[in-house]
Design a protein around this motif. Structure first.
Motif, PDB file in Angstrom:
ATOM      1  N   PRO A 169      35.526  74.641   0.794  1.00  0.00           N
ATOM      2  CA  PRO A 169      36.912  74.143   1.464  1.00  0.00           C
ATOM      3  C   PRO A 169      37.222  75.495   1.826  1.00  0.00           C
ATOM      4  CG  PRO A 169      36.721  72.981  -0.703  1.00  0.00           C
ATOM      5  CD  PRO A 169      35.609  73.993  -0.696  1.00  0.00           C
ATOM      6  N   HIS A 170      38.163  75.495   2.974  1.00  0.00           N
ATOM      7  CA  HIS A 170      39.023  76.658   3.450  1.00  0.00           C
ATOM      8  C   HIS A 170      40.072  76.959   2.419  1.00  0.00           C
ATOM      9  CE1 HIS A 170      37.017  77.720   6.966  1.00  0.00           C
ATOM     10  NE2 HIS A 170      37.023  76.158   7.635  1.00  0.00           N
ATOM     11  N   GLY A 171      40.498  75.987   1.654  1.00  0.00           N
ATOM     12  CA  GLY A 171      41.548  76.127   0.677  1.00  0.00           C
ATOM     13  C   GLY A 171      41.245  77.133  -0.340  1.00  0.00           C
ATOM     14  N   GLY A 304      23.989  75.855  13.721  1.00  0.00           N
ATOM     15  CA  GLY A 304      24.555  75.574  15.018  1.00  0.00           C
ATOM     16  C   GLY A 304      25.699  74.774  15.005  1.00  0.00           C
ATOM     17  N   GLY A 305      25.993  74.223  13.632  1.00  0.00           N
ATOM     18  CA  GLY A 305      27.102  73.353  13.828  1.00  0.00           C
ATOM     19  C   GLY A 305      28.421  73.744  13.906  1.00  0.00           C
ATOM     20  N   GLY A 306      29.658  73.047  13.979  1.00  0.00           N
ATOM     21  CA  GLY A 306      30.911  73.772  14.118  1.00  0.00           C
ATOM     22  C   GLY A 306      31.264  74.124  12.726  1.00  0.00           C
ATOM     23  N   PRO A 307      32.527  74.585  12.607  1.00  0.00           N
ATOM     24  CA  PRO A 307      33.289  75.265  11.561  1.00  0.00           C
ATOM     25  C   PRO A 307      33.498  73.998  10.604  1.00  0.00           C
ATOM     26  CG  PRO A 307      34.015  76.449  13.266  1.00  0.00           C
ATOM     27  CD  PRO A 307      33.305  75.258  13.863  1.00  0.00           C
ATOM     28  N   GLY A 308      33.067  74.194   9.519  1.00  0.00           N
ATOM     29  CA  GLY A 308      33.725  73.028   8.297  1.00  0.00           C
ATOM     30  C   GLY A 308      34.866  73.171   7.746  1.00  0.00           C
ATOM     31  N   ASP A 309      35.317  71.934   7.591  1.00  0.00           N
ATOM     32  CA  ASP A 309      36.684  72.087   7.139  1.00  0.00           C
ATOM     33  C   ASP A 309      36.721  71.874   5.614  1.00  0.00           C
ATOM     34  OD1 ASP A 309      37.945  72.655   9.481  1.00  0.00           O
ATOM     35  OD2 ASP A 309      38.134  70.386   9.670  1.00  0.00           O
ATOM     36  N   GLY A 310      35.559  71.523   4.833  1.00  0.00           N
ATOM     37  CA  GLY A 310      35.558  71.298   3.551  1.00  0.00           C
ATOM     38  C   GLY A 310      34.332  70.782   3.238  1.00  0.00           C
ATOM     39  N   PRO A 311      33.990  70.627   1.913  1.00  0.00           N
ATOM     40  CA  PRO A 311      32.555  70.080   1.447  1.00  0.00           C
ATOM     41  C   PRO A 311      32.207  68.838   2.185  1.00  0.00           C
ATOM     42  CG  PRO A 311      34.008  70.345  -0.400  1.00  0.00           C
ATOM     43  CD  PRO A 311      34.925  70.620   0.739  1.00  0.00           C
ATOM     44  N   GLY A 312      32.941  68.006   2.781  1.00  0.00           N
ATOM     45  CA  GLY A 312      32.663  66.640   3.233  1.00  0.00           C
ATOM     46  C   GLY A 312      32.255  66.899   4.793  1.00  0.00           C
ATOM     47  N   ASP A 313      32.744  68.061   5.178  1.00  0.00           N
ATOM     48  CA  ASP A 313      32.639  68.293   6.639  1.00  0.00           C
ATOM     49  C   ASP A 313      31.034  68.563   6.951  1.00  0.00           C
ATOM     50  OD1 ASP A 313      32.351  70.214   9.032  1.00  0.00           O
ATOM     51  OD2 ASP A 313      34.166  69.858   9.348  1.00  0.00           O
TER      52      ASP A 313
END
Length: 320
Positions: A169-171, A304-313
């Motif tokens: 997570p970015h947190g 190639g995916g987008g940036p994730g916002d957390g583990p569930g992303d």
């Protein structure tokens, strides 16, 4: 049909009869193929007891051929693992750098070596050592095998490391910044220790690949690893090719089983210490692509995916 919440509808009477028919047909075909294989082996005298007895009665098969070959396999695999793991970690961290003069060249290196078959890397390395160095011809195959394995697997491990760090997570990064940590401190003390747990399954898979790929050096470079010893065994013990391949295959299975068992124990211990985020990085079979999935999620994302916002992303992209 049923309203049960399952992945597929519960089969009805006709579907069950069809499934039973397919099962019986499969077993019949499997039995016929097995009978044909065994009959062919028997005709060529490969099932005769004298073909297999040397492995249990003559210790020289082990001391002269199998154990030295196994030792060379372990030596090449250990050297490649010890060098490729930190090298791949550095490449993975470099790809996440905010400085483009670091991330772009490192990305080019990773994509370049990941795109070349490891066999070609071994051949190039062997020729390079022969033309440019004074490495003796006796140990040149070992150098070439280790070099090829390191270059290829470090680039794959770099993607695993990158996906593992981006699964957090970015947190975590924000909290580290809030208490005044620098980028290096955030990576060393916050992100990497948690990402290692998520990376372990993919890393273990890659370590198994390294062990098995040492056989490529024996096939083309004359490296005296385990699989290459089959030729010597069959030349000295009456063309027992099937028996020799079977014993070598069992040794590879045992070796990789011990490696995965140790890694599973290590992963379980790390998860029990609750240092991970719960996300898991695996590899997309056949594409060398690291995939991130969170508990309860299916595999998703990739390089190639987008940036994730957390583990569930589940996405994999560049951090900010």
């Amino acid at each position: 049909m049923s309203d049960l919440s399952v992945l597929y509808d519960v089969p009805g009477p006709r579907a069950r009869r069809r499934n039973w028919l397919y099962t019986v047909l499969f077993l019949v075909v499997l039995g016929l193929v097995s009978w044909w294989v065994l009959d062919t082996m028997a005709d060529k005298n490969q099932l005769a007891g004298e073909k297999w007895l040397p492995f249990v009665e003559d210790s020289r098969v082990w001391t002269t051929f199998l154990l030295p070959g196994l030792l060379n396999t372990l030596k090449a695999a250990a050297l490649a693992i010890v060098i490729a793991l930190p090298f791949g970690a550095l490449l993975g961290i470099g790809r996440l750098s905010d400085h483009r003069w670091i991330s772009v060249p490192v990305g080019a290196v990773v994509e370049f070596f990941r795109a070349i078959p490891v066999l070609l890397l071994m051949l190039f390395a062997n020729e390079a050592y022969a033309q440019l160095t004074d490495v003796e011809s006796e140990i040149r195959p070992l150098y070439a095998v280790v070099t090829g394995l390191v270059l290829y697997n470090a680039s794959v491990i770099a993607e695993v490391v990158r996906a593992g760090i981006l699964s957090l997570p970015h947190g975590q990064t924000d909290a580290a910044k809030a208490i005044g940590m620098r980028k290096g401190q955030t990576m060393s003390y916050v992100l990497l220790p948690q990402a290692v747990t998520a990376m372990l399954p993919a890393l273990v898979s890659q370590l198994v690949v390294i062990v098995k790929d040492t056989a490529l050096g024996g096939a083309l470079l004359g490296f005296a690893e385990l699989l290459s010893r089959v030729r010597s065994i069959t030349a000295n013990y009456g063309a027992n090719t099937i028996a020799a391949f079977t014993v070598v295959a069992l040794l590879f299975i045992l070796l990789n089983f011990l490696l995965t068992t140790f890694a599973s124990w290590l992963e379980g211990r790390a998860r029990r210490s609750r240092r991970g985020s719960g996300a898991v990085v695996t590899e997309d079979i056949g594409s060398d692509v690291a995939v991130v999935s969170a508990p309860g999620d299916g595999p998703a994302g990739g390089p190639g995916g987008g940036p994730g916002d957390g583990p569930g992303d589940g996405g994999v992209g560049k951090t900010h």
